[in-house]
Design an enzyme around this catalytic site. Sequence first.
Site, PDB file in Angstrom:
ATOM      1  N   VAL A 167      -8.890 -17.727  -5.431  1.00 31.17           N
ATOM      2  CA  VAL A 167      -8.600 -18.476  -4.155  1.00 31.17           C
ATOM      3  C   VAL A 167      -8.814 -19.195  -3.675  1.00 31.17           C
ATOM      4  O   VAL A 167      -8.305 -20.502  -3.140  1.00 31.17           O
ATOM      5  CB  VAL A 167      -8.064 -17.054  -3.510  1.00 31.17           C
ATOM      6  CG1 VAL A 167      -8.014 -17.803  -2.349  1.00 31.17           C
ATOM      7  CG2 VAL A 167      -7.972 -15.854  -3.583  1.00 31.17           C
ATOM      8  N   ILE A 210       0.777 -11.866   2.219  1.00 29.60           N
ATOM      9  CA  ILE A 210       1.927 -11.057   3.837  1.00 29.60           C
ATOM     10  C   ILE A 210       1.550 -11.755   4.766  1.00 29.60           C
ATOM     11  O   ILE A 210      -0.047 -10.973   4.638  1.00 29.60           O
ATOM     12  CB  ILE A 210       1.944  -9.499   3.377  1.00 29.60           C
ATOM     13  CG1 ILE A 210       2.166  -9.105   1.964  1.00 29.60           C
ATOM     14  CG2 ILE A 210       2.805  -8.850   3.999  1.00 29.60           C
ATOM     15  CD1 ILE A 210       2.646  -7.634   1.392  1.00 29.60           C
ATOM     16  N   ASP A 267     -10.241  -0.294  -3.605  1.00 26.76           N
ATOM     17  CA  ASP A 267      -9.751  -1.189  -3.313  1.00 26.76           C
ATOM     18  C   ASP A 267      -8.803  -1.367  -2.031  1.00 26.76           C
ATOM     19  O   ASP A 267      -8.685  -1.984  -0.785  1.00 26.76           O
ATOM     20  CB  ASP A 267      -9.028  -2.552  -3.981  1.00 26.76           C
ATOM     21  CG  ASP A 267      -8.417  -3.462  -3.639  1.00 26.76           C
ATOM     22  OD1 ASP A 267      -8.779  -4.557  -3.423  1.00 26.76           O
ATOM     23  OD2 ASP A 267      -6.610  -3.793  -4.323  1.00 26.76           O
ATOM     24  N   GLY A 319      -2.753  -9.570 -16.994  1.00 20.83           N
ATOM     25  CA  GLY A 319      -3.859 -10.065 -16.533  1.00 20.83           C
ATOM     26  C   GLY A 319      -3.521  -9.121 -14.907  1.00 20.83           C
ATOM     27  O   GLY A 319      -4.739 -10.092 -14.018  1.00 20.83           O
ATOM     28  N   LYS A 379      -8.634  -1.591   2.195  1.00 24.49           N
ATOM     29  CA  LYS A 379      -7.659  -2.384   3.330  1.00 24.49           C
ATOM     30  C   LYS A 379      -7.003  -0.808   3.560  1.00 24.49           C
ATOM     31  O   LYS A 379      -7.381  -2.125   5.230  1.00 24.49           O
ATOM     32  CB  LYS A 379      -6.769  -2.805   2.243  1.00 24.49           C
ATOM     33  CG  LYS A 379      -6.914  -3.683   1.266  1.00 24.49           C
ATOM     34  CD  LYS A 379      -5.925  -4.058   0.078  1.00 24.49           C
ATOM     35  CE  LYS A 379      -6.176  -5.335  -0.925  1.00 24.49           C
ATOM     36  NZ  LYS A 379      -5.795  -5.208  -2.268  1.00 24.49           N
ATOM     37  N   GLY A 438      -3.153 -13.430  -6.316  1.00 24.28           N
ATOM     38  CA  GLY A 438      -2.637 -14.220  -6.753  1.00 24.28           C
ATOM     39  C   GLY A 438      -3.479 -15.485  -5.741  1.00 24.28           C
ATOM     40  O   GLY A 438      -3.118 -15.658  -4.813  1.00 24.28           O
TER      41      GLY A 438
HETATM   42  P1  NDP Z   1     -13.571 -15.644  -7.804  1.00 24.23           P
HETATM   43  O1  NDP Z   1     -14.301 -14.207  -8.655  1.00 24.23           O
HETATM   44  O2  NDP Z   1     -12.399 -16.260  -8.184  1.00 24.23           O
HETATM   45  O3  NDP Z   1     -14.131 -16.916  -7.128  1.00 24.23           O
HETATM   46  C1  NDP Z   1     -15.627 -16.413  -6.597  1.00 24.23           C
HETATM   47  C2  NDP Z   1     -16.059 -18.448  -6.557  1.00 24.23           C
HETATM   48  O4  NDP Z   1     -17.471 -17.911  -5.740  1.00 24.23           O
HETATM   49  C3  NDP Z   1     -16.690 -18.858  -7.930  1.00 24.23           C
HETATM   50  O5  NDP Z   1     -16.398 -20.175  -7.429  1.00 24.23           O
HETATM   51  C4  NDP Z   1     -18.284 -18.334  -7.651  1.00 24.23           C
HETATM   52  O6  NDP Z   1     -18.561 -19.799  -7.848  1.00 24.23           O
HETATM   53  C5  NDP Z   1     -18.076 -18.556  -6.249  1.00 24.23           C
HETATM   54  N1  NDP Z   1     -19.608 -17.569  -6.181  1.00 24.23           N
HETATM   55  C6  NDP Z   1     -19.225 -16.189  -6.437  1.00 24.23           C
HETATM   56  N2  NDP Z   1     -20.832 -15.962  -5.551  1.00 24.23           N
HETATM   57  C7  NDP Z   1     -21.775 -16.727  -5.300  1.00 24.23           C
HETATM   58  C8  NDP Z   1     -23.217 -17.405  -4.547  1.00 24.23           C
HETATM   59  N3  NDP Z   1     -23.876 -16.096  -4.987  1.00 24.23           N
HETATM   60  N4  NDP Z   1     -23.291 -18.290  -4.593  1.00 24.23           N
HETATM   61  C9  NDP Z   1     -22.154 -19.515  -4.186  1.00 24.23           C
HETATM   62  N5  NDP Z   1     -20.984 -19.080  -5.187  1.00 24.23           N
HETATM   63  C10 NDP Z   1     -20.677 -18.518  -5.971  1.00 24.23           C
HETATM   64  O7  NDP Z   1     -12.928 -14.319  -6.364  1.00 24.23           O
HETATM   65  P2  NDP Z   1     -11.293 -14.854  -5.924  1.00 24.23           P
HETATM   66  O8  NDP Z   1     -11.176 -16.111  -5.256  1.00 24.23           O
HETATM   67  O9  NDP Z   1     -10.181 -13.829  -6.743  1.00 24.23           O
HETATM   68  O10 NDP Z   1     -11.273 -13.729  -4.643  1.00 24.23           O
HETATM   69  C11 NDP Z   1     -12.550 -14.822  -3.383  1.00 24.23           C
HETATM   70  C12 NDP Z   1     -12.476 -13.433  -2.289  1.00 24.23           C
HETATM   71  O11 NDP Z   1     -10.939 -13.683  -2.159  1.00 24.23           O
HETATM   72  C13 NDP Z   1     -12.257 -12.294  -2.482  1.00 24.23           C
HETATM   73  O12 NDP Z   1     -13.012 -11.627  -1.384  1.00 24.23           O
HETATM   74  C14 NDP Z   1     -11.531 -11.800  -2.728  1.00 24.23           C
HETATM   75  O13 NDP Z   1     -12.084 -10.224  -2.341  1.00 24.23           O
HETATM   76  C15 NDP Z   1     -10.817 -12.023  -2.195  1.00 24.23           C
HETATM   77  N6  NDP Z   1      -8.575 -12.061  -2.386  1.00 24.23           N
HETATM   78  C16 NDP Z   1      -8.890 -12.354  -3.885  1.00 24.23           C
HETATM   79  C17 NDP Z   1      -7.647 -12.235  -4.028  1.00 24.23           C
HETATM   80  C18 NDP Z   1      -7.061 -13.006  -5.136  1.00 24.23           C
HETATM   81  O14 NDP Z   1      -5.718 -12.175  -5.222  1.00 24.23           O
HETATM   82  N7  NDP Z   1      -7.839 -13.027  -5.819  1.00 24.23           N
HETATM   83  C19 NDP Z   1      -6.202 -11.549  -2.876  1.00 24.23           C
HETATM   84  C20 NDP Z   1      -6.840 -11.206  -1.843  1.00 24.23           C
HETATM   85  C21 NDP Z   1      -8.018 -11.475  -1.689  1.00 24.23           C
HETATM   86  P3  NDP Z   1     -18.313 -20.114  -9.564  1.00 24.23           P
HETATM   87  O15 NDP Z   1     -16.950 -20.292  -9.980  1.00 24.23           O
HETATM   88  O16 NDP Z   1     -19.580 -20.567  -9.947  1.00 24.23           O
HETATM   89  O17 NDP Z   1     -18.667 -18.850 -10.510  1.00 24.23           O
HETATM   90  N1  HSE Z   2      -7.261  -5.645  -7.594  1.00 23.22           N
HETATM   91  C1  HSE Z   2      -6.588  -6.564  -6.348  1.00 23.22           C
HETATM   92  C2  HSE Z   2      -4.549  -5.810  -6.693  1.00 23.22           C
HETATM   93  C3  HSE Z   2      -6.786  -7.745  -5.584  1.00 23.22           C
HETATM   94  O1  HSE Z   2      -4.626  -5.005  -7.775  1.00 23.22           O
HETATM   95  O2  HSE Z   2      -3.798  -6.043  -5.428  1.00 23.22           O
HETATM   96  C4  HSE Z   2      -6.093  -8.120  -4.577  1.00 23.22           C
HETATM   97  O3  HSE Z   2      -6.734  -7.376  -3.273  1.00 23.22           O
END
Ligand code: NDP
Ligand code: HSE
Length: 467
Positions: free
Chosen positions: A17, A137, A202, A188, A206, A309
């Site tokens: 994200v 959403i 999860d 994925g 929510k 996503g």
């Molecule tokens: P990712 O695991 O893809 O990315 C996490 C990022 O945070 C990475 O860039 C990582 O760094 C960085 N990070 C983690 N720990 C640390 C730390 N201690 N210090 C500094 N940087 C840190 O997560 P997502 O993007 O998938 O999700 C992010 C948030 O969004 C979560 O809370 C998730 O629940 C929420 N979310 C995600 C969705 C999705 O579709 N993915 C949907 C809705 C909500 P590095 O890259 O260097 O490892």
């Molecule tokens: N793992 C979650 C899902 C991602 O399958 O909907 C979004 O929270």
Amino acid sequence: MIEYRNLKIALLGAGSVGSRVAQLLLEHGDELASRVGAGLELVGIAVRDVDAERDVSLPKELFTTDAESLILSADIVIELMGGIEPARSYILEALNSGADVVTGNKALLALHGTELFAAAEQVGAQLYYEAAAGGAIPIIRPLRDSLAGDRVKRILGIVNGTTNFILDRMDVDGDTLEGALATATALGYAEADPTADIEGYDAAQKAAILARLAFHSEVPVGAVHREGITSVTAEQVERARRAGYVVKLLAICERVVDPVTGEEGISARVHPALVSRLHPLAAVHGAKNAVFVEAEAAGDLMFYGAGAGGLETASAVLGDLVSAARRHVAGGPGVGESFTAYLPVVDIGKVQTRYQITLEVVDATGVLATIAGIFSDHDVSVETLEQSSATGRTPASSATAATGAAHTGAAHTGVAAHGEQASDHITATLVIVTHRASEQALAATVASLAGNTAVARVTSVMRVEGA
Ligand code: NDP
Ligand code: HSE
């Protein structure tokens, strides 16, 4: 060219994200500035590894591992690291420094929302979290703002894409749970460790966030009743299909009234349920999410779209960023959350819903009357009953239901026949749908059924929702 003052934006995390948020912010900065009336300057991106490969190409000089200094330099902090710590501490630091915070961290909000909202209110900052439930959403803002003058009666949410994908494959393709999970992993949708999705954690996070907003009350995530999809069988999905239902993992947040005291409370629960194919939620396929809201004045509303996503979720994050930036431009304190209703979360045993119970019974005179009597004894009213014949191998003695839900027995499946000497019987399959009854009454009914010699097996007990 209009000259705007710049608001400094710090991004914590550049994963699925965060990287998309940075990309869109850099690409559409001018357009967003004109919407906000201020420039949005991305001043840095905190990550663990500045040299890691990213999904999108972003300027190297923005990356840092020094999240704390970055936070202190910002007007608005976007937290997209996930997890509890250090995300919680970073958000508190940001709020205490007067920055507004945007986050998508459902796990953190479900566990520490009370603390974080209180911290924001204390300093007049604001915490935005549209991405934390339902991904792209818009559901947080509609509940928080658009429906703030109404009374929400119930929310039925398909809020987990992975489990919806799996259950949809089982329904549409006749796949097994294991087969559908393997496909979800290959495509994925499912994580390498799918526990949080398939066990309902999860969705429960929510549900806690949505229930809190909808009913203006504290809803600890631990108070959300949770059952995952791991015991849903291909047979149940097929039986549901034949009966005009589809199996969905629902997050249900409901205003309930105690029939004895008349006091209002909240039911917050996550479990698989049968949903009529005529209900709008039945049309939510694949990994899509939808939140169906029933409100007293507005009536029924449905919010549908991508629940996850990177790019899709970035849309919700950027919407929050624009709101936060507009607030900075307009000035004044943030608008606190209204948790003033103080409704208690009621125990699952007190919740009322409808149930579908599938039994194998001995096909003999008087058995239907016996079964009807058991329902009647527990004050559970039968709505429909269908019988089909089958010859089965059943235990000589009775069998017991071995269902998962401790309080109710109203989990998905499962029967453990406990006869020592199995023998051949002519059996009939009964599929019974009840009127609304309490989980307690249903559990007692199922226990009595399972202990009766007329009953060979309690094959399945599922809740019926959305009617
Ligand atoms: P990712 O695991 O893809 O990315 C996490 C990022 O945070 C990475 O860039 C990582 O760094 C960085 N990070 C983690 N720990 C640390 C730390 N201690 N210090 C500094 N940087 C840190 O997560 P997502 O993007 O998938 O999700 C992010 C948030 O969004 C979560 O809370 C998730 O629940 C929420 N979310 C995600 C969705 C999705 O579709 N993915 C949907 C809705 C909500 P590095 O890259 O260097 O490892
Ligand atoms: N793992 C979650 C899902 C991602 O399958 O909907 C979004 O929270």
